[in-house]
Design an enzyme around this catalytic site. Structure first.
Site, PDB file in Angstrom:
ATOM      1  N   PRO A  46       0.805  -1.228   0.000  1.00  0.00           N
ATOM      2  CA  PRO A  46       0.000   0.000   0.000  1.00  0.00           C
ATOM      3  C   PRO A  46       0.839   1.281   0.000  1.00  0.00           C
ATOM      4  O   PRO A  46       1.773   1.426   0.786  1.00  0.00           O
ATOM      5  CB  PRO A  46      -0.825  -0.108   1.278  1.00  0.00           C
ATOM      6  CG  PRO A  46      -0.945  -1.568   1.510  1.00  0.00           C
ATOM      7  CD  PRO A  46       0.370  -2.154   1.058  1.00  0.00           C
ATOM      8  N   CYS A  47       0.467   2.194  -0.896  1.00  0.00           N
ATOM      9  CA  CYS A  47       1.238   3.428  -1.054  1.00  0.00           C
ATOM     10  C   CYS A  47       0.617   4.629  -0.343  1.00  0.00           C
ATOM     11  O   CYS A  47       1.286   5.639  -0.146  1.00  0.00           O
ATOM     12  CB  CYS A  47       1.417   3.743  -2.533  1.00  0.00           C
ATOM     13  SG  CYS A  47      -0.141   4.061  -3.386  1.00  0.00           S
ATOM     14  N   GLN A  48      -0.650   4.528   0.054  1.00  0.00           N
ATOM     15  CA  GLN A  48      -1.330   5.684   0.641  1.00  0.00           C
ATOM     16  C   GLN A  48      -0.569   6.310   1.816  1.00  0.00           C
ATOM     17  O   GLN A  48      -0.512   7.539   1.916  1.00  0.00           O
ATOM     18  CB  GLN A  48      -2.749   5.308   1.091  1.00  0.00           C
ATOM     19  CG  GLN A  48      -3.646   4.820  -0.006  1.00  0.00           C
ATOM     20  CD  GLN A  48      -3.584   3.309  -0.179  1.00  0.00           C
ATOM     21  OE1 GLN A  48      -2.599   2.651   0.137  1.00  0.00           O
ATOM     22  NE2 GLN A  48      -4.665   2.746  -0.706  1.00  0.00           N
TER      23      GLN A  48
ATOM     24  N   PHE B 191       2.488   6.766   2.228  1.00  0.00           N
ATOM     25  CA  PHE B 191       3.734   7.408   1.812  1.00  0.00           C
ATOM     26  C   PHE B 191       3.532   8.453   0.713  1.00  0.00           C
ATOM     27  O   PHE B 191       4.443   9.187   0.380  1.00  0.00           O
ATOM     28  CB  PHE B 191       4.717   6.341   1.321  1.00  0.00           C
ATOM     29  CG  PHE B 191       4.817   5.172   2.251  1.00  0.00           C
ATOM     30  CD1 PHE B 191       5.469   5.300   3.469  1.00  0.00           C
ATOM     31  CD2 PHE B 191       4.232   3.968   1.940  1.00  0.00           C
ATOM     32  CE1 PHE B 191       5.543   4.230   4.351  1.00  0.00           C
ATOM     33  CE2 PHE B 191       4.295   2.884   2.804  1.00  0.00           C
ATOM     34  CZ  PHE B 191       4.955   3.022   4.018  1.00  0.00           C
ATOM     35  N   SER B 192       2.332   8.530   0.182  1.00  0.00           N
ATOM     36  CA  SER B 192       2.040   9.395  -0.950  1.00  0.00           C
ATOM     37  C   SER B 192       1.873  10.850  -0.520  1.00  0.00           C
ATOM     38  O   SER B 192       1.310  11.133   0.533  1.00  0.00           O
ATOM     39  CB  SER B 192       0.745   8.920  -1.629  1.00  0.00           C
ATOM     40  OG  SER B 192       0.345   9.845  -2.612  1.00  0.00           O
TER      41      SER B 192
END
Length: 159
Positions: A82-84, A86-87
């Site tokens: 999941p990137c949320q 770190f975005s």
């Protein structure tokens, strides 16, 4: 991509597989995807339609185990975790966000393979991952991968 050393196709396992983007690339390069994991039911259904010959485990990664799920040894392990967290589009809570902590499940799975761990890791996240929390998040991830027995220098992370 039949460079597994014995003339057989490279075997790939995929965590956070979604609908199989990484898998498509490896299959087109001649690899064999032997298993994948995706917790989202609809994405797992789509994955199965896209790759009917790949074993897809539809469960949270926290419940996935090498022994319990009979995960076959692979040469390459992919994970688009999941990137949320770190975005720049999100709250950037990083490893303080439970989704950010899912990275450590990748490390757990690798350790469960023991001496049969994948030879190569391919992890995907967002553009600003390296600079998140002034680079501390990236450094922690790099350290955990190195502690798991992999060589990983700064030049290995590409945008």
């Amino acid at each position: 991509m039949n460079s597994a050393g014995n003339g057989t196709p490279v075997k790939v396992g995929s965590l956070f597989a979604a609908i199989g983007g990484f898998c498509r690339a490896f299959i087109e390069a001649g690899a064999t995807v032997v298993w994948a994991n995706e917790k989202d039911k609809l994405q797992a259904e789509t994955f199965r339609l896209n790759y009917p010959n790949v074993r897809c485990l539809n469960k949270p990664i926290e419940e996935l185990t090498v022994l319990g799920d009979c995960l076959e040894e692979v040469d390459v392990l992919t994970a688009g975790f999941p990137c949320q967290p770190f975005s720049i589009a999100g709250e950037r809570r990083g490893l303080k966000d439970e989704r950010g902590l899912l990275f450590f499940q990748i490390i757990r799975i690798i350790k469960e393979f023991g001496r049969r761990k994948p030879k190569v890791l391919l992890l995907e996240n967002v553009k600003h991952f390296k600079s998140h929390d002034q680079g501390r998040t990236y450094k922690r991830v790099q350290t955990e991968i190195q502690k798991a027995g992999y060589w990983f220098g700064d030049s290995n992370a590409k945008l």
